[in-house]
Design a protein around this motif. Structure first.
Motif, PDB file in Angstrom:
ATOM      1  N   THR A  44       0.825  -1.211   0.000  1.00  0.00           N
ATOM      2  CA  THR A  44       0.000   0.000   0.000  1.00  0.00           C
ATOM      3  C   THR A  44       0.858   1.258   0.000  1.00  0.00           C
ATOM      4  N   HIS A  45       1.816   1.326   0.900  1.00  0.00           N
ATOM      5  CA  HIS A  45       2.708   2.487   0.985  1.00  0.00           C
ATOM      6  C   HIS A  45       4.150   2.020   0.805  1.00  0.00           C
ATOM      7  N   GLY A  46       4.433   1.512  -0.358  1.00  0.00           N
ATOM      8  CA  GLY A  46       5.773   1.012  -0.628  1.00  0.00           C
ATOM      9  C   GLY A  46       5.880   0.530  -2.056  1.00  0.00           C
ATOM     10  N   HIS A  47       7.099   0.152  -2.432  1.00  0.00           N
ATOM     11  CA  HIS A  47       7.394  -0.314  -3.781  1.00  0.00           C
ATOM     12  C   HIS A  47       7.319  -1.838  -3.814  1.00  0.00           C
ATOM     13  N   VAL A  48       7.061  -2.382  -4.969  1.00  0.00           N
ATOM     14  CA  VAL A  48       7.121  -3.826  -5.172  1.00  0.00           C
ATOM     15  C   VAL A  48       8.306  -4.128  -6.083  1.00  0.00           C
ATOM     16  N   TYR A  49       9.276  -4.872  -5.548  1.00  0.00           N
ATOM     17  CA  TYR A  49      10.438  -5.318  -6.312  1.00  0.00           C
ATOM     18  C   TYR A  49      10.367  -6.841  -6.407  1.00  0.00           C
ATOM     19  N   ALA A  50      10.461  -7.373  -7.628  1.00  0.00           N
ATOM     20  CA  ALA A  50      10.349  -8.821  -7.795  1.00  0.00           C
ATOM     21  C   ALA A  50      11.308  -9.306  -8.874  1.00  0.00           C
ATOM     22  N   ASP A  51      12.023 -10.370  -8.567  1.00  0.00           N
ATOM     23  CA  ASP A  51      12.860 -11.079  -9.544  1.00  0.00           C
ATOM     24  C   ASP A  51      12.349 -12.511  -9.571  1.00  0.00           C
ATOM     25  N   ILE A  52      11.701 -12.877 -10.670  1.00  0.00           N
ATOM     26  CA  ILE A  52      10.992 -14.158 -10.722  1.00  0.00           C
ATOM     27  C   ILE A  52      11.525 -15.008 -11.873  1.00  0.00           C
ATOM     28  N   THR A  53      11.956 -16.197 -11.537  1.00  0.00           N
ATOM     29  CA  THR A  53      12.383 -17.174 -12.532  1.00  0.00           C
ATOM     30  C   THR A  53      11.280 -18.213 -12.688  1.00  0.00           C
ATOM     31  N   LEU A  54      10.808 -18.383 -13.902  1.00  0.00           N
ATOM     32  CA  LEU A  54       9.753 -19.355 -14.196  1.00  0.00           C
ATOM     33  C   LEU A  54      10.375 -20.638 -14.714  1.00  0.00           C
ATOM     34  N   VAL A  55       9.998 -21.759 -14.130  1.00  0.00           N
ATOM     35  CA  VAL A  55      10.514 -23.048 -14.568  1.00  0.00           C
ATOM     36  C   VAL A  55       9.336 -24.004 -14.741  1.00  0.00           C
ATOM     37  N   GLY A  56       9.618 -25.113 -15.371  1.00  0.00           N
ATOM     38  CA  GLY A  56       8.611 -26.171 -15.452  1.00  0.00           C
ATOM     39  C   GLY A  56       7.481 -25.856 -16.402  1.00  0.00           C
ATOM     40  N   ASN A  57       7.089 -26.857 -17.126  1.00  0.00           N
ATOM     41  CA  ASN A  57       5.918 -26.748 -17.986  1.00  0.00           C
ATOM     42  C   ASN A  57       5.314 -28.140 -18.148  1.00  0.00           C
ATOM     43  N   ARG A  58       5.374 -28.907 -17.053  1.00  0.00           N
ATOM     44  CA  ARG A  58       5.006 -30.310 -17.127  1.00  0.00           C
ATOM     45  C   ARG A  58       3.535 -30.511 -17.449  1.00  0.00           C
ATOM     46  N   LYS A  59       2.685 -29.638 -16.969  1.00  0.00           N
ATOM     47  CA  LYS A  59       1.242 -29.775 -17.182  1.00  0.00           C
ATOM     48  C   LYS A  59       0.702 -28.695 -18.112  1.00  0.00           C
ATOM     49  N   ASN A  60       1.617 -28.011 -18.816  1.00  0.00           N
ATOM     50  CA  ASN A  60       1.222 -26.941 -19.743  1.00  0.00           C
ATOM     51  C   ASN A  60       0.355 -25.900 -19.043  1.00  0.00           C
ATOM     52  N   THR A  61       0.724 -25.563 -17.813  1.00  0.00           N
ATOM     53  CA  THR A  61      -0.020 -24.574 -17.046  1.00  0.00           C
ATOM     54  C   THR A  61       0.684 -23.221 -17.114  1.00  0.00           C
ATOM     55  N   ARG A  62      -0.112 -22.163 -17.075  1.00  0.00           N
ATOM     56  CA  ARG A  62       0.446 -20.817 -17.068  1.00  0.00           C
ATOM     57  C   ARG A  62       0.609 -20.329 -15.635  1.00  0.00           C
ATOM     58  N   ALA A  63       1.652 -19.549 -15.420  1.00  0.00           N
ATOM     59  CA  ALA A  63       1.833 -18.898 -14.132  1.00  0.00           C
ATOM     60  C   ALA A  63       1.076 -17.577 -14.161  1.00  0.00           C
ATOM     61  N   VAL A  64       0.146 -17.408 -13.234  1.00  0.00           N
ATOM     62  CA  VAL A  64      -0.657 -16.192 -13.152  1.00  0.00           C
ATOM     63  C   VAL A  64      -0.119 -15.350 -11.997  1.00  0.00           C
ATOM     64  N   MET A  65       0.321 -14.133 -12.316  1.00  0.00           N
ATOM     65  CA  MET A  65       0.973 -13.283 -11.322  1.00  0.00           C
ATOM     66  C   MET A  65       0.284 -11.924 -11.257  1.00  0.00           C
ATOM     67  N   GLN A  66       0.175 -11.414 -10.040  1.00  0.00           N
ATOM     68  CA  GLN A  66      -0.423 -10.100  -9.823  1.00  0.00           C
ATOM     69  C   GLN A  66       0.486  -9.280  -8.910  1.00  0.00           C
ATOM     70  N   MET A  67       0.777  -8.057  -9.332  1.00  0.00           N
ATOM     71  CA  MET A  67       1.584  -7.139  -8.529  1.00  0.00           C
ATOM     72  C   MET A  67       0.854  -5.807  -8.463  1.00  0.00           C
ATOM     73  N   LYS A  68       0.791  -5.247  -7.253  1.00  0.00           N
ATOM     74  CA  LYS A  68       0.027  -4.020  -7.066  1.00  0.00           C
ATOM     75  C   LYS A  68       0.711  -3.125  -6.045  1.00  0.00           C
ATOM     76  N   SER A  69       0.763  -1.836  -6.357  1.00  0.00           N
ATOM     77  CA  SER A  69       1.248  -0.834  -5.409  1.00  0.00           C
ATOM     78  C   SER A  69       0.330   0.375  -5.492  1.00  0.00           C
ATOM     79  N   THR A  70      -0.150   0.823  -4.320  1.00  0.00           N
ATOM     80  CA  THR A  70      -1.056   1.971  -4.296  1.00  0.00           C
ATOM     81  C   THR A  70      -0.294   3.283  -4.259  1.00  0.00           C
ATOM     82  N   HIS A  71       0.695   3.380  -3.389  1.00  0.00           N
ATOM     83  CA  HIS A  71       1.522   4.594  -3.293  1.00  0.00           C
ATOM     84  C   HIS A  71       2.986   4.187  -3.402  1.00  0.00           C
TER      85      HIS A  71
END
Length: 247
Positions: A94-121
């Motif tokens: 809410t009152h801060g930054h979002v920093y993310a370093d994300i490594t995606l691996v695997g595709n065994r079930k052909n599924t997508r990674a669903v990601m949500q990032m939110k910052s208000t201020h």
């Protein structure tokens, strides 16, 4: 002073050790690199949710969207959300930054990674990467008062939708060369990154990568994760595509 035989032998042994140490070559760059590579590698996780009110979120994650996590170990679901639609990554401040370093691996079930990032201020800075066999992903980045800076894989293939009110939208030169912009209506820009001829939604919709960005007061900057960062270039909608798609 006359040394005894034992002391003479000890002195000679010490001298030999000293001479060997003087002749030993210094460690090579390769050996130093090998020793530094012994740092433990993070294990893959799934269904990560972090929400903070008065501090930033800083996370480095390895995500396997096909990894089974029992319900009692998952974060609690917000009202209206079901386990089947739970986000693989959800980072909010809410009152801060979002920093993310994300490594995606695997595709065994052909599924997508669903990601949500939110910052208000605050803003959002995220780097998404992974091997060629990584799972496809959907990233929804929302910042009300702050900049959104994203670094996406060079093999990203899918739609890019950006809604912005007060700020600019900029892409790196390499992304601009691969990006099709279909137009901008009501401050929402709709694009496609990659080979558009591979588009297919016959079996339940698009199953590749997707990027959705919403910003009210701030700039949007998008690069490839391996770009040499320079002056980004702001894209402009194509007049021909606008006529074709009715924008």
């Amino acid at each position: 002073m006359i040394l005894t035989d034992d002391k003479q032998l000890e002195a000679l042994a010490a001298r030999r050790v000293a001479e060997e140490q003087e002749q030993e070559p210094p460690p090579t760059y390769a050996s130093l690199q090998a020793s530094s590579s012994a740092v433990p590698v993070a294990k893959a996780v799934n269904y990560v949710a972090i929400s903070r009110q008065h501090s930033s979120v800083r996370e480095t994650l390895v995500i396997d969207a096909s990894l089974f996590i029992p319900l009692f170990l998952r974060p609690s679901l917000p009202p209206g959300e079901k386990a089947e639609t739970q986000k693989n990554v959800k980072l909010e401040s809410t009152h801060g930054h979002v920093y993310a370093d994300i490594t995606l691996v695997g595709n065994r079930k052909n599924t997508r990674a669903v990601m949500q990032m939110k910052s208000t201020h605050g803003g959002i800075t995220a780097k998404i990467h992974g091997p060629p066999t990584r799972s496809a992903f959907v990233l929804h980045a929302q910042a009300l008062n702050g900049e959104v800076r994203l670094h996406i894989p060079r093999n990203f293939h899918g739609p890019v939708v950006i809604s912005h009110r007060h700020g600019s939208v900029r892409f790196s030169d390499d992304i601009s060369c691969e990006l099709m912009t279909f137009g901008e209506v009501d401050s929402t820009r709709r694009c496609f990154l990659g080979d558009f001829s591979r588009w297919s939604d016959n079996s339940g919709g698009w199953t590749g990568d997707e990027l959705v960005v919403e910003v009210k007061h701030g700039d949007v900057k998008i690069h490839y994760d391996d770009d040499v960062l320079g002056a980004p270039v702001k894209t402009r909608p194509s007049a021909l595509l606008n006529r074709i798609f009715g924008f």
